[in-house]
Design an enzyme around this catalytic site. Structure first.
Site, PDB file in Angstrom:
ATOM      1  N   GLN A  17       0.810  -1.259  -0.067  1.00  0.00           N
ATOM      2  CA  GLN A  17      -0.100   0.065   0.166  1.00  0.00           C
ATOM      3  C   GLN A  17       1.000   1.113  -0.040  1.00  0.00           C
ATOM      4  O   GLN A  17       0.398   2.463  -0.568  1.00  0.00           O
ATOM      5  CB  GLN A  17      -0.700   0.077   1.158  1.00  0.00           C
ATOM      6  CG  GLN A  17      -1.836  -1.056   1.216  1.00  0.00           C
ATOM      7  CD  GLN A  17      -3.160  -1.178   2.380  1.00  0.00           C
ATOM      8  OE1 GLN A  17      -2.635  -1.668   3.283  1.00  0.00           O
ATOM      9  NE2 GLN A  17      -4.002  -0.141   2.189  1.00  0.00           N
ATOM     10  N   ARG A  74       3.825  -0.011  13.106  1.00  0.00           N
ATOM     11  CA  ARG A  74       3.598  -1.196  12.689  1.00  0.00           C
ATOM     12  C   ARG A  74       3.488  -1.191  11.085  1.00  0.00           C
ATOM     13  O   ARG A  74       3.088  -0.398  10.296  1.00  0.00           O
ATOM     14  CB  ARG A  74       2.186  -1.754  12.950  1.00  0.00           C
ATOM     15  CG  ARG A  74       1.697  -2.921  12.108  1.00  0.00           C
ATOM     16  CD  ARG A  74       0.173  -3.530  12.430  1.00  0.00           C
ATOM     17  NE  ARG A  74       0.022  -4.768  11.763  1.00  0.00           N
ATOM     18  CZ  ARG A  74      -1.190  -4.829  11.123  1.00  0.00           C
ATOM     19  NH1 ARG A  74      -2.151  -3.900  11.012  1.00  0.00           N
ATOM     20  NH2 ARG A  74      -1.540  -5.791  10.290  1.00  0.00           N
ATOM     21  N   HIS A 120       0.790  -9.194   4.685  1.00  0.00           N
ATOM     22  CA  HIS A 120      -0.196  -8.426   4.385  1.00  0.00           C
ATOM     23  C   HIS A 120      -0.639  -8.499   3.144  1.00  0.00           C
ATOM     24  O   HIS A 120      -0.438  -7.525   2.322  1.00  0.00           O
ATOM     25  CB  HIS A 120       0.296  -6.880   4.915  1.00  0.00           C
ATOM     26  CG  HIS A 120      -0.914  -5.794   5.518  1.00  0.00           C
ATOM     27  ND1 HIS A 120      -1.037  -5.432   6.657  1.00  0.00           N
ATOM     28  CD2 HIS A 120      -2.128  -5.700   4.629  1.00  0.00           C
ATOM     29  CE1 HIS A 120      -2.235  -4.746   6.473  1.00  0.00           C
ATOM     30  NE2 HIS A 120      -2.844  -4.934   5.403  1.00  0.00           N
ATOM     31  N   ASN A 165      -2.050 -10.739   8.617  1.00  0.00           N
ATOM     32  CA  ASN A 165      -2.897  -9.776   8.850  1.00  0.00           C
ATOM     33  C   ASN A 165      -4.189 -10.181   8.074  1.00  0.00           C
ATOM     34  O   ASN A 165      -4.280 -10.488   7.113  1.00  0.00           O
ATOM     35  CB  ASN A 165      -2.412  -8.374   7.924  1.00  0.00           C
ATOM     36  CG  ASN A 165      -3.336  -7.352   7.969  1.00  0.00           C
ATOM     37  OD1 ASN A 165      -3.679  -6.629   8.949  1.00  0.00           O
ATOM     38  ND2 ASN A 165      -4.154  -6.884   7.040  1.00  0.00           N
ATOM     39  N   GLU A 166      -5.204 -10.236   9.065  1.00  0.00           N
ATOM     40  CA  GLU A 166      -6.729 -10.245   8.526  1.00  0.00           C
ATOM     41  C   GLU A 166      -6.731 -11.604   7.322  1.00  0.00           C
ATOM     42  O   GLU A 166      -7.265 -11.293   6.331  1.00  0.00           O
ATOM     43  CB  GLU A 166      -7.044  -9.127   7.691  1.00  0.00           C
ATOM     44  CG  GLU A 166      -7.083  -7.782   8.710  1.00  0.00           C
ATOM     45  CD  GLU A 166      -8.023  -6.641   8.249  1.00  0.00           C
ATOM     46  OE1 GLU A 166      -8.350  -6.552   7.261  1.00  0.00           O
ATOM     47  OE2 GLU A 166      -8.093  -5.873   8.839  1.00  0.00           O
ATOM     48  N   ASN A 306      -7.906  -5.794  14.604  1.00  0.00           N
ATOM     49  CA  ASN A 306      -7.963  -4.550  13.635  1.00  0.00           C
ATOM     50  C   ASN A 306      -9.333  -4.446  13.777  1.00  0.00           C
ATOM     51  O   ASN A 306     -10.443  -5.501  13.558  1.00  0.00           O
ATOM     52  CB  ASN A 306      -7.909  -4.922  12.249  1.00  0.00           C
ATOM     53  CG  ASN A 306      -6.378  -5.071  11.755  1.00  0.00           C
ATOM     54  OD1 ASN A 306      -5.637  -4.794  12.724  1.00  0.00           O
ATOM     55  ND2 ASN A 306      -6.011  -5.413  10.733  1.00  0.00           N
ATOM     56  N   TYR A 308     -12.934  -1.524  12.647  1.00  0.00           N
ATOM     57  CA  TYR A 308     -13.173  -0.323  12.140  1.00  0.00           C
ATOM     58  C   TYR A 308     -14.659   0.101  12.365  1.00  0.00           C
ATOM     59  O   TYR A 308     -15.020   1.254  12.410  1.00  0.00           O
ATOM     60  CB  TYR A 308     -13.043  -0.405  10.632  1.00  0.00           C
ATOM     61  CG  TYR A 308     -11.617  -0.538  10.258  1.00  0.00           C
ATOM     62  CD1 TYR A 308     -10.948   0.647  10.076  1.00  0.00           C
ATOM     63  CD2 TYR A 308     -11.041  -1.638  10.450  1.00  0.00           C
ATOM     64  CE1 TYR A 308      -9.506   0.620   9.626  1.00  0.00           C
ATOM     65  CE2 TYR A 308      -9.546  -1.731   9.805  1.00  0.00           C
ATOM     66  CZ  TYR A 308      -8.963  -0.482   9.450  1.00  0.00           C
ATOM     67  OH  TYR A 308      -7.541  -0.357   9.067  1.00  0.00           O
ATOM     68  N   GLU A 377      -4.823  -2.023  14.245  1.00  0.00           N
ATOM     69  CA  GLU A 377      -5.472  -1.019  13.063  1.00  0.00           C
ATOM     70  C   GLU A 377      -6.868  -0.624  13.656  1.00  0.00           C
ATOM     71  O   GLU A 377      -7.654  -1.355  14.262  1.00  0.00           O
ATOM     72  CB  GLU A 377      -5.886  -1.863  11.959  1.00  0.00           C
ATOM     73  CG  GLU A 377      -4.574  -1.993  10.906  1.00  0.00           C
ATOM     74  CD  GLU A 377      -4.880  -2.622   9.443  1.00  0.00           C
ATOM     75  OE1 GLU A 377      -6.247  -2.435   9.080  1.00  0.00           O
ATOM     76  OE2 GLU A 377      -4.268  -3.339   9.161  1.00  0.00           O
ATOM     77  N   TRP A 427      -4.595   3.228  11.924  1.00  0.00           N
ATOM     78  CA  TRP A 427      -4.682   3.226  10.222  1.00  0.00           C
ATOM     79  C   TRP A 427      -5.160   4.450   9.621  1.00  0.00           C
ATOM     80  O   TRP A 427      -6.211   4.865   9.885  1.00  0.00           O
ATOM     81  CB  TRP A 427      -5.333   1.962  10.002  1.00  0.00           C
ATOM     82  CG  TRP A 427      -5.158   1.615   8.526  1.00  0.00           C
ATOM     83  CD1 TRP A 427      -5.872   2.034   7.507  1.00  0.00           C
ATOM     84  CD2 TRP A 427      -4.242   0.899   7.846  1.00  0.00           C
ATOM     85  NE1 TRP A 427      -5.614   1.682   6.137  1.00  0.00           N
ATOM     86  CE2 TRP A 427      -4.320   1.074   6.531  1.00  0.00           C
ATOM     87  CE3 TRP A 427      -3.087   0.168   8.385  1.00  0.00           C
ATOM     88  CZ2 TRP A 427      -3.373   0.232   5.712  1.00  0.00           C
ATOM     89  CZ3 TRP A 427      -2.206  -0.558   7.419  1.00  0.00           C
ATOM     90  CH2 TRP A 427      -2.424  -0.509   6.213  1.00  0.00           C
ATOM     91  N   GLU A 434      -5.493   1.929  -1.361  1.00  0.00           N
ATOM     92  CA  GLU A 434      -6.727   1.078  -0.702  1.00  0.00           C
ATOM     93  C   GLU A 434      -7.047   0.035  -1.526  1.00  0.00           C
ATOM     94  O   GLU A 434      -8.308  -0.045  -1.738  1.00  0.00           O
ATOM     95  CB  GLU A 434      -7.691   2.332  -0.088  1.00  0.00           C
ATOM     96  CG  GLU A 434      -8.742   1.851   0.423  1.00  0.00           C
ATOM     97  CD  GLU A 434      -8.569   1.116   1.847  1.00  0.00           C
ATOM     98  OE1 GLU A 434      -7.243   1.002   2.124  1.00  0.00           O
ATOM     99  OE2 GLU A 434      -9.514   0.334   2.514  1.00  0.00           O
ATOM    100  N   TRP A 435      -6.323  -0.956  -1.954  1.00  0.00           N
ATOM    101  CA  TRP A 435      -6.801  -2.043  -2.511  1.00  0.00           C
ATOM    102  C   TRP A 435      -7.319  -1.889  -3.579  1.00  0.00           C
ATOM    103  O   TRP A 435      -7.083  -1.220  -4.294  1.00  0.00           O
ATOM    104  CB  TRP A 435      -7.057  -3.005  -1.332  1.00  0.00           C
ATOM    105  CG  TRP A 435      -6.173  -3.265  -0.342  1.00  0.00           C
ATOM    106  CD1 TRP A 435      -6.340  -2.676   0.898  1.00  0.00           C
ATOM    107  CD2 TRP A 435      -4.950  -3.889  -0.261  1.00  0.00           C
ATOM    108  NE1 TRP A 435      -5.366  -3.123   1.884  1.00  0.00           N
ATOM    109  CE2 TRP A 435      -4.444  -3.875   1.116  1.00  0.00           C
ATOM    110  CE3 TRP A 435      -4.106  -4.544  -1.362  1.00  0.00           C
ATOM    111  CZ2 TRP A 435      -3.135  -4.295   1.314  1.00  0.00           C
ATOM    112  CZ3 TRP A 435      -2.841  -4.901  -0.859  1.00  0.00           C
ATOM    113  CH2 TRP A 435      -2.225  -4.822   0.530  1.00  0.00           C
TER     114      TRP A 435
END
Ligand code: PNW
Length: 476
Positions: A17, A74, A120, A165-166, A306, A308, A377, A427, A434-435
């Site tokens: 990213q 991180r 990630h 990650n995730e 993580n 949100y 995050e 984050w 952003e992917w």
């Protein structure tokens, strides 16, 4: 004062990213280079080829972290910079190792603790092509363990390692909806390959095995001399019943968290998958052999969280289709009474609801025996931020409020609920790739001007965290 004295806080990013420099110093291709190149996969048709140019601006990024008062950072390592083709018999790229060794030295020199994520999402493309990447039960875990060992050996000073990650995103978005690389899905209008009903559960299982092997390697061969710790980072949203009077909605709230988080956390803390998943998925959900249980159970030194957003949850009455991954329920922004969960952001899946953070911290702590939690995050995008003039962008009061509400919810969970939280990484340090949403969606506390030499402009939120944590962390 409600956060522990040695509380760690700072910012988080991920290699693909922010780094750019995809052809520099011998880096191999990752599945995100390949995926980004397919027309239609990324909202603005972009890729991480340049991104924030952070590979070449490590000094600038460290100065920025320092100026914001962070004591932790991180970041993730690009596997294909370390082993360009990815496998355990493939050549190792010393230039890639040297880059991250220097970066860690420089961070420590600046008084900043590194949290390193090993994976990630930017899997070496060579492994996807060679044997199907994350789908391969035999090869993938062994290649991951080898890659992890190379880094444990090269970076003995790192005290905080995150394996994955995730994994939910890798499994579901990568192999069910096809929204993320490598884009597998049963929907043949989107992908020639994929089986949404089976592949995600195989991938999740293989990630758990790979995580277990890396943790075992660290604990046996590195931890005794290096003294650091290792864990996995899981993502999950808070849940509220659509109709609090309906027991089936209340039950569906737990089931939603089980399908998102306990899918990985139950095997790690209990040695088996959640009953709700076994019931719905039947033999499509793999089972653990006794050897696998021994490997995975107890494999977290800390819980990486993580978080949100939150959703209202409405149970479904009809049987779930084979490609369902939510637990046979609907996720909604409005409840039965017509209340809205939170204001809109630029991300279709994200609406701030800070009380949910406190509730989920409690839910996880109760289920998993009050583990040490690192929030790895937390953050938000802003509706239409990308179209605002710079003067407005740097006055991101919406993001300031988000951090204020969420960090205060965290502090209350710590002080009043007995939740054992020891770190918080916002984050993100920078606006970044952003992917699948490309560069249009910005999560940074720092604005990055992608058309003018990636110049960085710290927003108001960047400077808001130090006073916030100063007011909450106990002094002695
Ligand atoms: C996380 N969803 O991803 C990632 O770890 C970051 O790399 C990412 O930039 C950040 O959150 C913001 O999106 C997610 O669709 C991506 O629900 C998508 C979802 C959740 C998390």
């Amino acid at each position: 004062m409600s956060l522990p004295k040695d509380f760690l806080w700072g910012f988080a990013t991920a290699s693909y990213q922010i780094e750019g420099s995809v052809d520099v110093d011998g880096r191999g291709a990752s599945i995100w280079d390949t995926f980004s190149a397919i027309p239609g996969k990324i909202a603005d048709g972009s890729s991480g080829a340049v991104a924030c140019d952070s590979y070449k601006r490590t000094d600038e990024d460290i100065s920025l972290l320092k100026s914001l008062g962070a004591n932790s950072y991180r970041f993730s390592i690009a596997w294909s910079r370390i082993i360009p083709l990815g496998g355990r018999n493939d050549p190792i790229n010393q230039a890639g190792i040297d880059h991250y060794v220097k970066f860690v030295d420089d961070l420590l020199e600046a008084g900043i603790q590194p949290f390193i994520t090993l994976f990630h999402w930017d899997l070496p493309d060579g492994l996807d092509k060679r044997y199907g990447g994350l789908l391969n039960r035999e090869e993938f875990p062994l290649d991951f363990e080898h890659y992890a060992r190379v880094l444990f050996k090269a970076i003995p000073k790192c005290q905080h390692w995150i394996t994955f990650n995730e994994p939910w995103c890798s499994s579901i978005l990568g192999y069910n909806t096809g929204y993320f690389a490598p884009g597998h899905t049963s929907d043949r209008s989107k992908s020639a390959v994929g089986d949404s009903a089976r592949e995600p559960w195989t991938v999740g299982h293989n990630i758990l095995i790979a995580h277990g092997l890396a943790v075992k390697a660290y604990r046996e061969d590195f931890k005794p001399t290096q003294g650091g710790e290792i864990g996995i980072t899981l993502n999950g949203d808070a849940t509220l019943p659509w109709d609090p009077e309906d027991p089936a909605d209340v039950e569906a709230c737990d089931r939603k968290i089980e399908f998102a988080i306990s899918w990985f956390a139950d095997p790690i803390y209990f040695g088996h998958y959640p009953e709700s998943m076994r019931k719905q998925l039947g033999d499509r959900l793999p089972t653990f052999t006794p050897e696998e249980v021994a490997l995975i159970k107890g494999s977290n030194d800390f819980y990486g969280m993580n978080h949100y957003t939150a959703n209202y949850i409405k149970h479904k009455k009809t049987p779930p289709p084979d490609d369902d991954f939510l637990g046979n329920l609907e996720t909604l922004f409005y409840n039965k009474a017509g209340d809205c969960i939170g204001p809109e952001t630029q991300s279709f899946w994200l609406r701030p609801h800070a009380q949910g953070f406190r509730d989920l911290l409690n839910w996880l702590s109760k289920r998993y025996g009050y583990p040490k939690i690192y929030v790895t995050e937390n953050g938000t995008s802003l509706k239409d931020e990308n179209d605002m003039p710079l003067e407005q962008i740097v006055n991101d009061d919406f993001r300031v409020k988000y951090f204020d509400d969420y960090v205060n919810a965290l502090a209350k969970a710590s002080a009043e609920d007995g939740v054992n939280v020891q770190a918080y990484l916002a984050w993100s340090l920078l606006d970044n790739y952003e992917w699948a949403e490309g560069f249009q969606t910005r999560f940074g506390v720092t604005y990055v001007d992608y058309v003018n030499n990636q110049k960085r402009y710290p927003k108001k939120s960047a400077k808001s965290l130090k006073p916030l944590f100063d007011s909450l962390i106990k002094k002695d």
